[in-house]
Design a protein around this motif. Structure first.
Motif, PDB file in Angstrom:
ATOM      1  N   MET A   1     -11.047 -11.366   1.989  1.00 49.69           N
ATOM      2  CA  MET A   1     -10.922 -10.072   2.589  1.00 49.69           C
ATOM      3  C   MET A   1      -9.586  -9.278   2.004  1.00 49.69           C
ATOM      4  SD  MET A   1     -11.364 -10.955   6.503  1.00 49.69           S
ATOM      5  CE  MET A   1     -10.438 -12.083   6.423  1.00 49.69           C
ATOM      6  N   SER A   2      -9.546  -8.015   1.980  1.00 51.31           N
ATOM      7  CA  SER A   2      -8.278  -7.222   1.423  1.00 51.31           C
ATOM      8  C   SER A   2      -7.193  -7.609   2.255  1.00 51.31           C
ATOM      9  CB  SER A   2      -8.772  -5.722   1.419  1.00 51.31           C
ATOM     10  OG  SER A   2      -7.685  -5.239   0.799  1.00 51.31           O
ATOM     11  N   THR A   3      -6.207  -7.466   1.682  1.00 50.63           N
ATOM     12  CA  THR A   3      -4.760  -7.876   2.418  1.00 50.63           C
ATOM     13  C   THR A   3      -3.994  -6.317   2.408  1.00 50.63           C
ATOM     14  OG1 THR A   3      -3.626  -8.477   0.391  1.00 50.63           O
ATOM     15  CG2 THR A   3      -4.592 -10.307   1.779  1.00 50.63           C
ATOM     16  N   ASP A   4      -4.798  -5.444   1.814  1.00 51.05           N
ATOM     17  CA  ASP A   4      -4.024  -3.982   2.060  1.00 51.05           C
ATOM     18  C   ASP A   4      -3.961  -3.495   3.321  1.00 51.05           C
ATOM     19  OD1 ASP A   4      -3.655  -4.330  -0.777  1.00 51.05           O
ATOM     20  OD2 ASP A   4      -5.535  -3.270  -1.229  1.00 51.05           O
ATOM     21  N   SER A   5      -2.909  -2.794   3.720  1.00 50.22           N
ATOM     22  CA  SER A   5      -2.700  -2.152   5.059  1.00 50.22           C
ATOM     23  C   SER A   5      -3.382  -0.844   5.078  1.00 50.22           C
ATOM     24  CB  SER A   5      -1.342  -2.050   5.530  1.00 50.22           C
ATOM     25  OG  SER A   5      -0.852  -1.006   4.758  1.00 50.22           O
ATOM     26  N   VAL A   6      -4.180  -0.710   6.142  1.00 49.85           N
ATOM     27  CA  VAL A   6      -5.056   0.551   6.346  1.00 49.85           C
ATOM     28  C   VAL A   6      -4.370   1.603   7.483  1.00 49.85           C
ATOM     29  CG1 VAL A   6      -7.108  -0.972   6.151  1.00 49.85           C
ATOM     30  CG2 VAL A   6      -6.218  -0.686   8.381  1.00 49.85           C
ATOM     31  N   GLU A   7      -4.801   2.645   7.440  1.00 50.00           N
ATOM     32  CA  GLU A   7      -4.235   3.726   8.171  1.00 50.00           C
ATOM     33  C   GLU A   7      -4.532   3.328   9.621  1.00 50.00           C
ATOM     34  OE1 GLU A   7      -4.371   8.446   9.096  1.00 50.00           O
ATOM     35  OE2 GLU A   7      -5.709   7.685   7.364  1.00 50.00           O
ATOM     36  N   VAL A   8      -3.431   3.503  10.448  1.00 49.65           N
ATOM     37  CA  VAL A   8      -3.363   3.183  11.986  1.00 49.65           C
ATOM     38  C   VAL A   8      -3.271   4.303  12.700  1.00 49.65           C
ATOM     39  CG1 VAL A   8      -2.287   1.925  13.751  1.00 49.65           C
ATOM     40  CG2 VAL A   8      -2.386   0.798  11.499  1.00 49.65           C
ATOM     41  N   LEU A   9      -4.247   4.646  13.661  1.00 49.74           N
ATOM     42  CA  LEU A   9      -4.070   5.887  14.661  1.00 49.74           C
ATOM     43  C   LEU A   9      -2.996   5.286  15.757  1.00 49.74           C
ATOM     44  CD1 LEU A   9      -7.846   6.937  14.669  1.00 49.74           C
ATOM     45  CD2 LEU A   9      -6.146   7.859  13.319  1.00 49.74           C
ATOM     46  N   ARG A  10      -1.916   6.078  15.699  1.00 50.10           N
ATOM     47  CA  ARG A  10      -0.918   5.762  16.644  1.00 50.10           C
ATOM     48  C   ARG A  10      -0.989   6.525  18.197  1.00 50.10           C
ATOM     49  NH1 ARG A  10       1.782   1.149  15.255  1.00 50.10           N
ATOM     50  NH2 ARG A  10       1.860   0.959  12.899  1.00 50.10           N
ATOM     51  N   LEU A  11      -0.339   5.760  19.154  1.00 51.74           N
ATOM     52  CA  LEU A  11      -0.306   6.748  20.304  1.00 51.74           C
ATOM     53  C   LEU A  11       0.917   7.459  20.400  1.00 51.74           C
ATOM     54  CD1 LEU A  11      -0.977   3.447  22.668  1.00 51.74           C
ATOM     55  CD2 LEU A  11      -2.454   5.728  22.743  1.00 51.74           C
ATOM     56  N   PRO A  12       0.812   8.382  21.273  1.00 49.90           N
ATOM     57  CA  PRO A  12       1.928   9.142  21.212  1.00 49.90           C
ATOM     58  C   PRO A  12       3.056   8.512  22.135  1.00 49.90           C
ATOM     59  CG  PRO A  12       0.228   9.931  22.727  1.00 49.90           C
ATOM     60  CD  PRO A  12      -0.476   9.169  21.800  1.00 49.90           C
ATOM     61  N   GLY A  13       4.395   8.673  21.815  1.00 57.27           N
ATOM     62  CA  GLY A  13       5.308   7.950  22.358  1.00 57.27           C
ATOM     63  C   GLY A  13       5.453   7.831  23.773  1.00 57.27           C
ATOM     64  N   GLU A  14       5.170   9.035  24.604  1.00 57.30           N
ATOM     65  CA  GLU A  14       5.165   8.918  26.089  1.00 57.30           C
ATOM     66  C   GLU A  14       4.065   8.370  26.628  1.00 57.30           C
ATOM     67  OE1 GLU A  14       3.122  12.991  24.386  1.00 57.30           O
ATOM     68  OE2 GLU A  14       5.025  11.592  23.656  1.00 57.30           O
ATOM     69  N   ASP A 254      -0.273  -6.892  12.418  1.00 55.01           N
ATOM     70  CA  ASP A 254      -1.390  -7.119  11.607  1.00 55.01           C
ATOM     71  C   ASP A 254      -2.130  -6.148  10.771  1.00 55.01           C
ATOM     72  OD1 ASP A 254      -3.357  -8.260  10.252  1.00 55.01           O
ATOM     73  OD2 ASP A 254      -4.176  -9.255  11.816  1.00 55.01           O
ATOM     74  N   LEU A 255      -1.162  -5.124  10.128  1.00 60.63           N
ATOM     75  CA  LEU A 255      -1.572  -3.648   9.623  1.00 60.63           C
ATOM     76  C   LEU A 255      -2.748  -3.868   8.726  1.00 60.63           C
ATOM     77  CD1 LEU A 255       1.711  -2.138   8.995  1.00 60.63           C
ATOM     78  CD2 LEU A 255       0.362  -2.045  11.124  1.00 60.63           C
ATOM     79  N   ALA A 256      -3.165  -4.757   8.254  1.00 62.92           N
ATOM     80  CA  ALA A 256      -4.430  -5.191   7.315  1.00 62.92           C
ATOM     81  C   ALA A 256      -5.780  -5.463   8.284  1.00 62.92           C
ATOM     82  CB  ALA A 256      -3.952  -6.030   6.253  1.00 62.92           C
ATOM     83  N   ALA A 257      -5.580  -5.915   9.375  1.00 63.88           N
ATOM     84  CA  ALA A 257      -6.462  -6.211  10.349  1.00 63.88           C
ATOM     85  C   ALA A 257      -7.059  -7.415  10.005  1.00 63.88           C
ATOM     86  CB  ALA A 257      -7.718  -5.198  10.654  1.00 63.88           C
ATOM     87  N   LEU A 258      -6.345  -8.299   9.432  1.00 67.68           N
ATOM     88  CA  LEU A 258      -6.925  -9.983   8.945  1.00 67.68           C
ATOM     89  C   LEU A 258      -7.422 -10.714  10.019  1.00 67.68           C
ATOM     90  CD1 LEU A 258      -4.245 -10.399   6.040  1.00 67.68           C
ATOM     91  CD2 LEU A 258      -6.812  -9.395   5.897  1.00 67.68           C
TER      92      LEU A 258
END
Length: 564
Positions: A1-14, A254-258
């Motif tokens: 599996m790739s160990t590269d991080s993928v783009e994460v869709l973030r929650l708004p701070g509030e 776990d930004l690479a979802a490993l």
């Protein structure tokens, strides 16, 4: 599996509760280290929900008939096959009673009696270890939350003060209990003596399965209601939907979802519980968006692709069998957060399951790379053949072949199983099967796609359909299906399916006919120079298949009515 991080869709701070901690690093590691030993069954594949109850019913019948156990005792012993994996709480309580029944009842030989007793004790040890690990997981989850709690978001499984979680299991359990009781009550009405010996135990076992469903419904409803009665512990995590439509939960770092921590089936909750009514235009827009989301979901399941990685707030303490709620970022950037509630229990991802998952993904990536090479080679051959003027002058055809005939042959193998029946059942079954064959088989065994300079022509039961080159959206082989997608208004899609074994195709270096067809059509669609120059005449476009359907219907009906 790739160990590269993928783009994460973030929650708004509030949207994140104040003081909410991230579940990461050592805290997540401690939770996974609290899992039971690898030999203890924790996760079950979907097929186990069918296979295990069937095995329990068969085992109960065998123990009652061959072992001489009373029907109720045979069911009690056999049901531990189900409880070991799906309901350990029941096994922990009932194993001593099952051991007592095996030790004092029946006419088993001493080795058999000893083996059954040892197996039941093994089940008791396994479920004890699993439930002890559950307590460790709960303690680790509470420690990771650091005492920070928040009210769970609105959830539709609490309507009018009543929890809806577990309703399906409740009614299914009641129906199963009634079915088991009816089977037991009618045991004396069966024709064969062997059936009369087996049916009572099967009835008890079926009733026991129904009671197991009722217990599962009660536990699920109790845990779901607990999330609403008081503020729940909260943790920041990452989530995504896998190819099996399960929500995978990862540590926040776990930004690479490993390494998934656990999986759970969830349902996105519609926030439209208010009494305000939307305008008709808004309703139509929402319906179109829902339809598009459904198409994307089905396509992702067919491709066995995971959804995007999203930031989420986990409400509830995570442990084996828990109920949770997520406030997660939407699948698309810029959209408001969504609330997802569990519709099944939390199931931890054990080290064994993780290694199996990693090995499966590596094998799949290797197969896909190999098949991509073969598809590229097939497309290159088309380009080389069709760029010549002589080759480009004629139309190109694809038709049903060995894969389609093999699929039909597999279905026909089951027909002799019902041919020995007599009476109205044989005629009813045979005539219905004949009707279905007349409607479905012509297209399965005689489909044809013809490409000319205008586009693609598809034969069918009532006639031919046309799809212009400019209107094609995709030509793809997804799993066992060949699909040609067109504009949604006039031509939704054309598709046909047959069995496939991608691992065998990759090992032998053979490209499935559907893969070749999709690659060749895609090459022509993308490169106008490879398309035929001449138009297809009426004969080349393909004829209607309804005459073949009539022939099949007449032959099948005659066979049902007149053959002995």
């Amino acid at each position: 599996m790739s160990t590269d991080s993928v783009e994460v869709l973030r929650l708004p701070g509030e949207a994140i509760p104040e003081g909410c901690r991230s579940w990461e690093g050592e805290q997540a590691g401690r939770w996974t280290r609290g899992l039971p030993p690898r030999w203890v069954p924790v996760r079950a594949r979907t097929s186990a929900f069918v296979a295990l109850p069937l095995a329990a019913v068969a085992g109960a019948g065998l123990l009652h008939r061959a072992g001489g156990l009373p029907a109720w005792a045979a069911a009690l012993v056999a049901l531990h096959v189900v409880w070991l994996v799906l309901r350990p709480e029941a096994a922990l309580v009932l194993v001593p009673f099952a051991v007592a029944a095996v030790s004092t009842l029946g006419d088993f030989a001493s080795p058999v009696r000893l083996g059954l007793t040892a197996a039941l004790v093994g089940v008791w040890v396994a479920v004890g270890l699993r439930l002890a690990a559950l307590k460790r997981q709960r303690a680790a989850g509470l420690e990771a939350a650091g005492g920070v709690t928040a009210e769970a978001p609105w959830a539709p499984w609490v309507l009018g003060g009543r929890s809806e979680r577990g309703t399906f299991l409740l009614w299914s359990g009641l129906v199963t209990v009634v079915a088991g009781g009816a089977l037991y009550a009618t045991a004396g009405l069966w024709d064969l003596a062997e059936d009369r010996q087996v049916v009572p135990a099967a009835g008890w076992c079926l009733a026991g399965l129904g009671l197991t469903m009722l217990l599962s419904a009660a536990l699920a409803r109790r845990r779901a209601v607990g999330l609403r009665r008081a503020p729940a512990p909260v943790l920041r995590v990452l989530v995504r939907e896998n190819g099996d439509v399960e929500t995978e939960v990862f540590a926040a770092d776990d930004l690479a979802a490993l390494r998934p921590l656990f999986t759970v089936f969830t349902m996105e909750l519609d926030g439209g519980a208010d009494d305000d009514e939307d305008d008709e235009d808004e309703d139509e827009t929402e319906d179109d968006a829902d339809d598009e989301s459904l198409r994307e979901l089905i396509a992702r399941i067919d491709d066995e692709r995971a959804g995007p990685l999203r930031e989420a707030v986990l409400y509830g303490t995570p442990y084996d069998g828990a109920e949770v709620v997520f406030l997660a970022a939407a699948d698309k950037a810029g959209e408001p957060p969504v609330v997802e509630a569990s519709v099944g229990p939390v199931r931890p991802v054990t080290a064994l399951a993780y290694r199996w998952r990693a090995r499966t993904e590596r094998g799949k990536a290797h197969r896909e790379a190999r098949l991509e090479e073969l598809r590229g080679a097939a497309a290159a051959v088309v380009v080389a053949e069709r760029t010549g003027r002589k080759a480009a002058a004629g139309v190109r055809k694809w038709r049903a072949g060995w894969a389609d005939w093999f699929a039909v042959g597999l279905v026909l193998l089951f027909l002799p199983l019902s041919w020995e029946d007599s009476g109205w059942w044989r005629y009813g079954y045979g005539l219905v099967a004949t009707l279905l064959a007349a409607l479905l088989l012509p297209r399965r065994i005689a489909w044809r796609i013809t490409a000319d300079h205008e586009g693609l022509w598809f034969n069918g039961l009532s006639g031919t359909r046309h799809l212009a080159w400019d209107h094609i959206r995709a030509a793809e082989c997804e799993g066992a299906r060949l699909r040609i997608l067109g504009p949604r208004a006039s031509f939704e899609e054309w598709r046909v399916a047959s069995p496939r074994w991608p691992w065998l195709e990759s090992r032998l270096g053979v490209l499935h006919p559907y893969q070749r067809t999709a690659a060749e059509i895609t090459a022509m669609w993308r490169d106008p120079a490879t398309r035929p120059d001449a138009p297809a005449d009426e004969r080349q476009r393909g004829r209607a298949l309804w005459p073949l359907g009539i022939v099949l219907g007449v032959v099948g009906a005659a066979a049902v009515l007149f053959l002995p």
